[in-house]
Design a protein around this motif. Sequence first.
Motif, PDB file in Angstrom:
ATOM      1  N   MET A   1       0.824  -1.203   0.000  1.00  0.00           N
ATOM      2  CA  MET A   1       0.000   0.000   0.000  1.00  0.00           C
ATOM      3  C   MET A   1       0.856   1.250   0.000  1.00  0.00           C
ATOM      4  N   THR A   2       0.346   2.275  -0.642  1.00  0.00           N
ATOM      5  CA  THR A   2       1.043   3.556  -0.562  1.00  0.00           C
ATOM      6  C   THR A   2       0.912   4.145   0.833  1.00  0.00           C
ATOM      7  N   ILE A   3       1.941   4.814   1.294  1.00  0.00           N
ATOM      8  CA  ILE A   3       1.883   5.484   2.580  1.00  0.00           C
ATOM      9  C   ILE A   3       1.978   6.973   2.333  1.00  0.00           C
ATOM     10  N   PRO A   4       0.864   7.688   2.314  1.00  0.00           N
ATOM     11  CA  PRO A   4       0.932   9.124   2.108  1.00  0.00           C
ATOM     12  C   PRO A   4       1.833   9.770   3.150  1.00  0.00           C
ATOM     13  N   PHE A   5       2.494  10.859   2.766  1.00  0.00           N
ATOM     14  CA  PHE A   5       3.445  11.524   3.642  1.00  0.00           C
ATOM     15  C   PHE A   5       2.818  11.846   4.997  1.00  0.00           C
ATOM     16  N   ALA A   6       1.589  12.341   4.952  1.00  0.00           N
ATOM     17  CA  ALA A   6       0.933  12.748   6.195  1.00  0.00           C
ATOM     18  C   ALA A   6       0.624  11.569   7.096  1.00  0.00           C
ATOM     19  N   ALA A   7       0.617  10.368   6.535  1.00  0.00           N
ATOM     20  CA  ALA A   7       0.275   9.185   7.327  1.00  0.00           C
ATOM     21  C   ALA A   7       1.454   8.226   7.428  1.00  0.00           C
ATOM     22  N   SER A   8       2.666   8.735   7.247  1.00  0.00           N
ATOM     23  CA  SER A   8       3.813   7.850   7.161  1.00  0.00           C
ATOM     24  C   SER A   8       4.461   7.551   8.499  1.00  0.00           C
ATOM     25  N   LEU A   9       4.119   8.324   9.550  1.00  0.00           N
ATOM     26  CA  LEU A   9       4.667   8.049  10.860  1.00  0.00           C
ATOM     27  C   LEU A   9       4.044   6.786  11.442  1.00  0.00           C
ATOM     28  N   HIS A  10       4.764   6.145  12.361  1.00  0.00           N
ATOM     29  CA  HIS A  10       4.282   4.899  12.944  1.00  0.00           C
ATOM     30  C   HIS A  10       3.619   5.128  14.287  1.00  0.00           C
ATOM     31  N   SER A  11       2.662   4.278  14.552  1.00  0.00           N
ATOM     32  CA  SER A  11       2.044   4.251  15.873  1.00  0.00           C
ATOM     33  C   SER A  11       1.633   2.819  16.138  1.00  0.00           C
ATOM     34  N   PRO A 175      -0.800   1.950  -5.910  1.00  0.00           N
ATOM     35  CA  PRO A 175      -0.434   0.824  -5.056  1.00  0.00           C
ATOM     36  C   PRO A 175      -1.700   0.145  -4.522  1.00  0.00           C
ATOM     37  N   VAL A 176      -1.660  -1.163  -4.362  1.00  0.00           N
ATOM     38  CA  VAL A 176      -2.812  -1.874  -3.813  1.00  0.00           C
ATOM     39  C   VAL A 176      -2.446  -2.728  -2.609  1.00  0.00           C
ATOM     40  N   ALA A 177      -1.161  -3.035  -2.428  1.00  0.00           N
ATOM     41  CA  ALA A 177      -0.734  -3.870  -1.302  1.00  0.00           C
ATOM     42  C   ALA A 177      -0.712  -3.052  -0.014  1.00  0.00           C
ATOM     43  N   ILE A 178      -0.802  -3.748   1.109  1.00  0.00           N
ATOM     44  CA  ILE A 178      -0.737  -3.115   2.424  1.00  0.00           C
ATOM     45  C   ILE A 178       0.258  -3.884   3.280  1.00  0.00           C
ATOM     46  N   ASP A 179       1.202  -3.167   3.853  1.00  0.00           N
ATOM     47  CA  ASP A 179       2.191  -3.755   4.756  1.00  0.00           C
ATOM     48  C   ASP A 179       1.799  -3.391   6.186  1.00  0.00           C
ATOM     49  N   ASN A 183       5.053  -1.313   7.729  1.00  0.00           N
ATOM     50  CA  ASN A 183       4.446  -0.036   7.348  1.00  0.00           C
ATOM     51  C   ASN A 183       5.250   0.660   6.256  1.00  0.00           C
ATOM     52  N   LEU A 184       5.710  -0.122   5.271  1.00  0.00           N
ATOM     53  CA  LEU A 184       6.533   0.415   4.196  1.00  0.00           C
ATOM     54  C   LEU A 184       5.683   0.778   2.989  1.00  0.00           C
ATOM     55  N   PRO A 185       6.085   1.800   2.230  1.00  0.00           N
ATOM     56  CA  PRO A 185       5.357   2.143   1.004  1.00  0.00           C
ATOM     57  C   PRO A 185       5.457   1.015  -0.013  1.00  0.00           C
ATOM     58  N   GLN A 186       4.426   0.884  -0.812  1.00  0.00           N
ATOM     59  CA  GLN A 186       4.351  -0.198  -1.784  1.00  0.00           C
ATOM     60  C   GLN A 186       4.415   0.339  -3.211  1.00  0.00           C
ATOM     61  N   ARG A 187       4.794  -0.525  -4.137  1.00  0.00           N
ATOM     62  CA  ARG A 187       4.944  -0.131  -5.536  1.00  0.00           C
ATOM     63  C   ARG A 187       3.594   0.146  -6.189  1.00  0.00           C
ATOM     64  N   PHE A 188       3.596   1.070  -7.132  1.00  0.00           N
ATOM     65  CA  PHE A 188       2.443   1.263  -8.005  1.00  0.00           C
ATOM     66  C   PHE A 188       2.318   0.057  -8.929  1.00  0.00           C
ATOM     67  N   VAL A 189       1.089  -0.354  -9.183  1.00  0.00           N
ATOM     68  CA  VAL A 189       0.829  -1.374 -10.194  1.00  0.00           C
ATOM     69  C   VAL A 189       0.045  -0.722 -11.327  1.00  0.00           C
ATOM     70  N   THR A 190      -0.030  -1.384 -12.445  1.00  0.00           N
ATOM     71  CA  THR A 190      -0.718  -0.821 -13.597  1.00  0.00           C
ATOM     72  C   THR A 190      -2.218  -0.734 -13.334  1.00  0.00           C
ATOM     73  N   GLN A 475       8.940   5.144  -6.585  1.00  0.00           N
ATOM     74  CA  GLN A 475       8.530   6.519  -6.848  1.00  0.00           C
ATOM     75  C   GLN A 475       7.218   6.515  -7.633  1.00  0.00           C
ATOM     76  N   GLY A 476       6.468   7.613  -7.516  1.00  0.00           N
ATOM     77  CA  GLY A 476       5.147   7.654  -8.098  1.00  0.00           C
ATOM     78  C   GLY A 476       5.140   8.132  -9.537  1.00  0.00           C
ATOM     79  N   PRO A 477       4.301   7.564 -10.395  1.00  0.00           N
ATOM     80  CA  PRO A 477       4.173   8.054 -11.766  1.00  0.00           C
ATOM     81  C   PRO A 477       3.494   9.411 -11.795  1.00  0.00           C
ATOM     82  N   GLY A 478       3.865  10.204 -12.759  1.00  0.00           N
ATOM     83  CA  GLY A 478       3.269  11.527 -12.892  1.00  0.00           C
ATOM     84  C   GLY A 478       3.796  12.546 -11.924  1.00  0.00           C
TER      85      GLY A 478
END
Length: 480
Positions: A1-11, A175-179, A183-190, A475-478
Amino acid sequence: MTIPFAASLHSTFRIGDGMIRSSVAAALAVVLFTGCKADALNVPNFNAPSTTTTADVALVQSLASGILIANRGGLPGLISDVGIFGRESFNYTPTDGRNTSNYLAVAQLDNAGFASGGWTGRFVNMRNAANFLEIVGAAGFLSDAEKNASRGFAKTFRALEVLYVLSQRDTLGMPVAIDLVANLPQRFVTRDSAYKFVTALLDEAATNLSAGGASFPFSLGAGFAAFGTPANFLKLNRGIAARALVYRGTLGCGAPCFTQALTALSGSFVSAAAGADLRAGAYHVYSTAAGDALNGISNQVSPDQVAHPSIVTDAQSNGAVPDLRLTAKTLTIPSKTPPGFPVAGIATTVGFKIYPTNVTSVPLMRNEELILLRAEANIGLNNLAAALPDINFVRTTSGGLPGVGLWANQTDAVTSLLYEKRYSLLFEGHRWIDVRRWNRLNTLPLDVAGHFRIKVQPVPQAECLFRARLAADLQGPGCP
């Protein structure tokens, strides 16, 4: 899963004896939803949040309500965004021209601007659903049937959140996966891979719901009254699956997806029988209760949301009587113009009356859409004779228009379909997505020199900046 910057901290928060990792936003969501009922919400004390919660039926109810509430929270913004892109609506806020310029007058949308929404909240809710599944799986107080019912519910809403993001980002993929561990960012898929993920997850949910017994261990609330049991919720799941399959069918999958969509629809709540209620379906409800939310695109909350005048000029008539959907959903208002008029845009005297009050419900899916999805799947298969009765049922029942004869070809059938979807699903979040899927973006009007037709919403700048530090494949496309 993507981890948006604002939600990237851990808890980390404790559920019973297990440790579940979450984003800060998801953890706050759990705090927010704890103690809530499906129809009446309580405002928590954010100055003294609890970090230890015993898993019980009340917590499961709170977390289920949280998934529903978070999904509800993103729907008005989606409808507003795609309404502007699809020339259904404008947001003529007199004090902020960016509601026009950022949406209509730039060839490439500013990923730090107003038109980059529909991202972080969706991913947070996907994580909410994944956390919910972990908690339910470890809940010894739930029966196997109750666990399956809960899984089917959560997977359905996770898939729906993916579908919403995908509908707005289209060719960028996502991204569609969730860690849930690191809590790591995940790759974009097509785009196509993401659609496959949606349908596979919805099918998993359908299997769970089929083994879900007679009831959920929680309430879904008044807007989902028709889907309050696993068996009935399965009908909503199949409707969402049909939407995803029809979308993918128009984007390269073709006949296999259209055929699968018809199968899904046969298990949904679609009905074109005489007297069928076209408004029957699932709705997000609002209220003025403390801690609850108001309808953000209603006339009362957002009076500057106005309609594109082409909705009136393009409407068909039955003799001297215009399309009944036009008169039911729009009204004449004093002329309204955007800041910077006339350079920035055009005047309109057309407003909406779809969401008249601040507590008017917003449809998540209605029978009318399902009937038109069935017609669309048959048109995609070039089964024009099979599509015609559904088109004419909606056209005559909802629009009060005379039926149409069998089309000469598939192109004419698509034109007819898009007209019916435009007026039947007006300002519900569909037109821009529909015309883009059928390669009809060029039919959207360009109101003034300098306006553009937008194809995709960008990945938000915060996401791009966070991912810019990562390996190239993350890294994100676009992103600039």
